[in-house]
Scaffold this active site. Structure first.
Site, PDB file in Angstrom:
ATOM      1  N   GLN A   1       0.830  -1.199   0.000  1.00 14.62           N
ATOM      2  CA  GLN A   1       0.000   0.000   0.000  1.00 14.62           C
ATOM      3  C   GLN A   1       0.870   1.256   0.000  1.00 14.62           C
ATOM      4  O   GLN A   1       1.996   1.240   0.527  1.00 14.62           O
ATOM      5  CB  GLN A   1      -0.929   0.052   1.227  1.00 14.62           C
ATOM      6  CG  GLN A   1      -2.198  -0.769   1.122  1.00 14.62           C
ATOM      7  CD  GLN A   1      -2.034  -2.172   1.645  1.00 14.62           C
ATOM      8  OE1 GLN A   1      -1.158  -2.436   2.456  1.00 14.62           O
ATOM      9  NE2 GLN A   1      -2.860  -3.086   1.185  1.00 14.62           N
TER      10      GLN A   1
ATOM     11  N   ASN B   1      -4.034   0.975  -2.557  1.00 12.06           N
ATOM     12  CA  ASN B   1      -3.481  -0.339  -2.860  1.00 12.06           C
ATOM     13  C   ASN B   1      -2.509  -0.253  -4.029  1.00 12.06           C
ATOM     14  O   ASN B   1      -2.482   0.737  -4.771  1.00 12.06           O
ATOM     15  CB  ASN B   1      -4.603  -1.320  -3.186  1.00 12.06           C
ATOM     16  CG  ASN B   1      -5.514  -1.574  -2.007  1.00 12.06           C
ATOM     17  OD1 ASN B   1      -5.043  -1.792  -0.890  1.00 12.06           O
ATOM     18  ND2 ASN B   1      -6.816  -1.544  -2.234  1.00 12.06           N
TER      19      ASN B   1
ATOM     20  N   CYS C   1      -5.867   0.168   7.252  1.00 11.40           N
ATOM     21  CA  CYS C   1      -4.674  -0.676   7.227  1.00 11.40           C
ATOM     22  C   CYS C   1      -3.965  -0.512   8.564  1.00 11.40           C
ATOM     23  O   CYS C   1      -3.343   0.522   8.816  1.00 11.40           O
ATOM     24  CB  CYS C   1      -3.757  -0.280   6.075  1.00 11.40           C
ATOM     25  SG  CYS C   1      -2.238  -1.246   6.008  1.00 11.40           S
TER      26      CYS C   1
ATOM     27  N   ASN D   1     -12.931  -1.946   6.954  1.00 13.28           N
ATOM     28  CA  ASN D   1     -12.870  -2.580   5.639  1.00 13.28           C
ATOM     29  C   ASN D   1     -13.397  -4.007   5.784  1.00 13.28           C
ATOM     30  O   ASN D   1     -13.360  -4.583   6.867  1.00 13.28           O
ATOM     31  CB  ASN D   1     -11.440  -2.541   5.058  1.00 13.28           C
ATOM     32  CG  ASN D   1     -10.405  -3.106   6.018  1.00 13.28           C
ATOM     33  OD1 ASN D   1     -10.702  -3.459   7.146  1.00 13.28           O
ATOM     34  ND2 ASN D   1      -9.175  -3.183   5.586  1.00 13.28           N
TER      35      ASN D   1
ATOM     36  N   HIS E   1     -13.950  -8.046   5.766  1.00 10.86           N
ATOM     37  CA  HIS E   1     -13.120  -9.242   5.929  1.00 10.86           C
ATOM     38  C   HIS E   1     -13.989 -10.483   5.987  1.00 10.86           C
ATOM     39  O   HIS E   1     -15.047 -10.491   6.632  1.00 10.86           O
ATOM     40  CB  HIS E   1     -12.298  -9.170   7.220  1.00 10.86           C
ATOM     41  CG  HIS E   1     -11.229  -8.133   7.198  1.00 10.86           C
ATOM     42  ND1 HIS E   1      -9.949  -8.385   6.767  1.00 10.86           N
ATOM     43  CD2 HIS E   1     -11.277  -6.819   7.530  1.00 10.86           C
ATOM     44  CE1 HIS E   1      -9.240  -7.279   6.855  1.00 10.86           C
ATOM     45  NE2 HIS E   1     -10.021  -6.317   7.311  1.00 10.86           N
TER      46      HIS E   1
ATOM     47  N   GLU F   1      -5.474  -9.906   0.229  1.00  8.55           N
ATOM     48  CA  GLU F   1      -6.048  -8.570   0.355  1.00  8.55           C
ATOM     49  C   GLU F   1      -6.608  -8.055  -0.966  1.00  8.55           C
ATOM     50  O   GLU F   1      -6.101  -8.376  -2.041  1.00  8.55           O
ATOM     51  CB  GLU F   1      -4.996  -7.589   0.866  1.00  8.55           C
ATOM     52  CG  GLU F   1      -4.536  -7.837   2.287  1.00  8.55           C
ATOM     53  CD  GLU F   1      -3.766  -6.673   2.850  1.00  8.55           C
ATOM     54  OE1 GLU F   1      -4.227  -5.524   2.719  1.00  8.55           O
ATOM     55  OE2 GLU F   1      -2.677  -6.912   3.418  1.00  8.55           O
TER      56      GLU F   1
ATOM     57  N   CYS G   1      -1.347  -8.433   7.614  1.00  4.68           N
ATOM     58  CA  CYS G   1      -2.506  -7.559   7.463  1.00  4.68           C
ATOM     59  C   CYS G   1      -3.042  -7.266   8.855  1.00  4.68           C
ATOM     60  O   CYS G   1      -3.587  -8.154   9.511  1.00  4.68           O
ATOM     61  CB  CYS G   1      -3.580  -8.213   6.592  1.00  4.68           C
ATOM     62  SG  CYS G   1      -5.080  -7.218   6.406  1.00  4.68           S
ATOM     63  N   GLY G   2      -2.856  -6.031   9.321  1.00  5.85           N
ATOM     64  CA  GLY G   2      -3.247  -5.680  10.677  1.00  5.85           C
ATOM     65  C   GLY G   2      -4.744  -5.722  10.888  1.00  5.85           C
ATOM     66  O   GLY G   2      -5.227  -6.305  11.868  1.00  5.85           O
ATOM     67  N   SER G   3      -5.505  -5.117   9.977  1.00  5.52           N
ATOM     68  CA  SER G   3      -6.964  -5.172  10.123  1.00  5.52           C
ATOM     69  C   SER G   3      -7.462  -6.601   9.960  1.00  5.52           C
ATOM     70  O   SER G   3      -8.437  -7.009  10.593  1.00  5.52           O
ATOM     71  CB  SER G   3      -7.641  -4.236   9.121  1.00  5.52           C
ATOM     72  OG  SER G   3      -7.366  -4.625   7.784  1.00  5.52           O
ATOM     73  N   GLY G   4      -6.773  -7.398   9.118  1.00  2.00           N
ATOM     74  CA  GLY G   4      -7.131  -8.806   8.960  1.00  2.00           C
ATOM     75  C   GLY G   4      -6.889  -9.605  10.222  1.00  2.00           C
ATOM     76  O   GLY G   4      -7.670 -10.500  10.566  1.00  2.00           O
TER      77      GLY G   4
END
Length: 279
Positions: A50, A70, A79, A163, A165, A214, A223-226
């Site tokens: 990103q 992205n 992110c 976002n 997931h 992603e 992936c932190g949010s993931g």
């Protein structure tokens, strides 16, 4: 963006999830999608998962604003690894002088704490499970959803961390069909904005192994949010506790969700790789 003067940037990563950070404060125009994609090319550009732009905050309680693109030039909403890198960049820059400060993100304000080991803890907000808020087309909210794909039936949980997931529990993250099932689920009409697809292996109540495919980037090293979404979904399914270490290919993140009505906190590193100019 001035095409005559070279574009200055910082290359950073958080647990292997890599970024280019550029400073647009003072009202500089953001790059267009074509320039983002050119910068993101790992052969002819700089290469990143990103692009992060540091901008003047719109909120008086925030030290700065950041936005996310992205590698294919599309816009991203959140992110977690990138937010840590922005926090470290602002600390080095001197803009964020204290140990605690707030960032203005595309998904809303994020509280940051700089820890003694130079890692960063971020309050990532509360996970959203309502299908219409993910967004995900489903008749009702459920801990599990089932879809029939060409690759076979798939069961997953779904959540938003700013976002969308989808989280699939697998017996082995190493053997998970990330590069086939990831894009197949992303392409489903039930996810009108696409979806980040996580493949989670539960190792213990306080530890999981995770790979994430992603939107706009493909599989990334972290992936932190993931990681936050995976823990939230697995907590809801009764598979893990509320304090979980998430092992990703690029490193380990610490996720803490103390209660359903509390924000999820994510802790992990932010590393400077090099400074450069493009163009």
């Amino acid at each position: 963006m001035n095409s005559v003067r070279p574009l200055q940037f910082s290359k950073m990563h958080g647990a292997g999830n890599d970024f280019v950070v550029i400073d647009l404060r003072g009202g500089l125009r953001p790059p267009d999608a074509a320039l983002v994609a050119a910068l993101g090319d790992r052969h002819t550009g700089v290469g990143f998962d990103q692009l992060l732009t540091v901008e003047d905050a719109n909120r008086p309680d925030c030290v700065a604003r950041y936005r996310i693109w992205n590698a294919d030039g599309s816009v991203a909403q959140q992110c977690g690894n990138g937010a840590r890198c922005v926090a470290a960049w602002l600390r080095r820059d001197g803009t964020a002088a204290g140990r605690q400060f707030r960032l203005d993100s595309p998904g809303g304000p994020i509280d940051v704490e700089c820890r003694d080991d130079n890692s960063y803890a971020l309050a990532m907000g509360r996970p959203e499970f309502r299908p219409e808020r993910i967004p995900f087309v489903a008749p009702s909210e459920s801990p599990h959803y089932d879809l029939a794909l060409a690759e076979g039936p798939v069961r997953f949980g779904a959540a938003s961390m700013g976002n969308p997931h989808a989280v699939i529990e697998v017996a082995s993250a190493a053997d998970a069909p990330v590069r086939t099932l990831g894009p197949a689920l992303q392409a489903r009409a039930e996810f009108p904005q696409g979806v980040n697809v996580g493949f989670a292996q539960v190792l213990a109540p306080d530890r999981i192994r995770l790979r994430v495919y992603e939107r706009g980037a493909g599989e990334t090293l972290a992936c932190g949010s993931g990681a936050c979404a995976a823990v939230a979904v697995l907590v809801r399914q009764g598979r893990v506790g509320r304090h979980v270490f998430v092992e990703l290919p690029g490193g380990t993140l610490e996720i803490h969700w103390p209660a359903d009505d509390a924000p999820i906190t994510m802790s992990g590193p932010a590393v400077f790789v090099f400074e450069g100019e493009y163009g």
